[in-house]
Design a protein around this motif. Sequence first.
Motif, short mmCIF file in Angstrom:
data_model
loop_
_atom_site.label_atom_id
_atom_site.label_comp_id
_atom_site.label_asym_id
_atom_site.label_seq_id
_atom_site.Cartn_x
_atom_site.Cartn_y
_atom_site.Cartn_z
N TRP A 147 0.61 -1.17 0.00
CA TRP A 147 -0.07 -0.14 -0.14
C TRP A 147 0.87 1.30 0.00
CZ3 TRP A 147 -4.21 -2.15 -1.26
CH2 TRP A 147 -4.51 -3.55 -0.62
N ASP A 175 2.54 3.10 -2.25
CA ASP A 175 2.48 4.01 -3.32
C ASP A 175 1.07 4.61 -3.18
OD1 ASP A 175 4.60 3.16 -4.76
OD2 ASP A 175 3.54 1.91 -6.29
N ALA A 176 0.16 4.04 -2.57
CA ALA A 176 -1.29 4.93 -2.33
C ALA A 176 -1.05 5.66 -1.18
CB ALA A 176 -2.31 3.70 -2.13
N ALA A 201 0.87 8.71 -2.44
CA ALA A 201 0.25 9.58 -3.12
C ALA A 201 -0.85 10.46 -2.42
CB ALA A 201 -0.51 8.86 -4.23
N ASP A 234 -6.75 9.33 -5.53
CA ASP A 234 -5.58 8.70 -6.09
C ASP A 234 -5.36 7.72 -5.44
OD1 ASP A 234 -3.38 8.04 -7.87
OD2 ASP A 234 -2.32 9.84 -7.05
N ALA A 235 -5.53 7.67 -4.21
CA ALA A 235 -5.19 6.41 -3.22
C ALA A 235 -6.27 5.48 -3.54
CB ALA A 235 -4.89 7.09 -1.81
N SER A 285 -7.79 4.71 -6.30
CA SER A 285 -7.58 4.01 -7.60
C SER A 285 -6.14 3.12 -7.43
CB SER A 285 -7.18 5.23 -8.68
OG SER A 285 -8.45 6.00 -8.86
N ARG A 286 -5.46 3.44 -6.41
CA ARG A 286 -4.14 2.43 -6.40
C ARG A 286 -4.47 1.39 -5.62
NH1 ARG A 286 0.89 5.68 -7.37
NH2 ARG A 286 0.23 7.80 -8.34
N MET A 291 -6.54 -1.24 -7.86
CA MET A 291 -5.42 -1.83 -8.57
C MET A 291 -4.99 -3.20 -8.08
SD MET A 291 -3.57 0.79 -11.23
CE MET A 291 -2.98 1.98 -9.98
N VAL A 292 -4.60 -2.97 -6.62
CA VAL A 292 -3.98 -4.10 -6.07
C VAL A 292 -5.07 -5.17 -5.73
CG1 VAL A 292 -2.99 -4.84 -3.86
CG2 VAL A 292 -2.44 -2.54 -4.80
#
Length: 223
Positions: free
Chosen positions: A171, A173-174, A177, A193-194, A196-197, A200-201
Motif C-alpha cells: 500500500w 504507493d497509495a 500519493a 488517487d489512493a 485508484s491505487r 488496482m491491488v
Amino acid sequence: MMLTQADHARVTAAVTEAEATTDGEIVTVVAGQSDAYHDVALHWAVLGMLLALALLATWPGLVETLHAIVADPWSEAPTARAALTTALIAAAVAFLLFRLLFALGPLRLALTPHATKARRVRRQAMTLFRTAAEQRTRASTGVLLYLSLAEHRAEIIADAAIHSKVSPDVWGDAMAALIVAVRDGRPGDGMADAVSRIGMVLAEHFPRSHDDTNELPDRLIIL
C-alpha cells in the motif's frame, strides 16, 4: 483544510470505479482530527510545574523574591515553612498557566510527539475499521482508507482475506500519493488517487466475480 462537494463526488466516483474490477470493498473516511490530546496537555503542565520547582532549587533567592511579594519585604528571610509554601504556590501557578496555555488546540497538537500522533491515528483507524469494514463483506475483502487531516497522517487497513495475500508495504504507493496531496492542500485528489491505487491491488488479487454485489457504501464518510 476542508473537503468540497466536488471532492466528495470525486472520491465516491473513484471508489465506484475501483470496485468495478474487484470483489474488494473500499471504505473511505476523513476525520478532522483523531484525538484531542488532552493527556499531552496534562503532561506538559506537569513538566512546567517541575520546571518551576527546578528553577527555585537552582536559584533559592527566587523564593525570597516571591515571598517578598506577599510578605513584608523588610522582614527576615522566610522560614523553611514559608519557603516551602512559596515553592508550592509557585508550582501550582506554573501548572495552571501551562494547563491554560495548552488549552489552545493548535499548540497542543504542534507539541504532541509524532510517535504519539501516529499511535492515536492508528488506534482510531482500527476502531473505525472494526465498525465499518471488518468482516462486513461476504469474503472478508473490505479495506479502510482513513485520513486524519490535522495530523497529516493516513492508514490503510485490510480485512483478513486481503491481509493474508497482500503485505502492508504494497500500500506504499497509495499512502505516498495521499500524503503528498494532503500536504499540497488537495485532500480530495489524494483520496481519489489512493483509492485508484488500492483498487488496482485488489483487482490483481481479488478480481470481480460474476455475482459480486456492492456490500459497503461508496460515499466518503466525514467525521
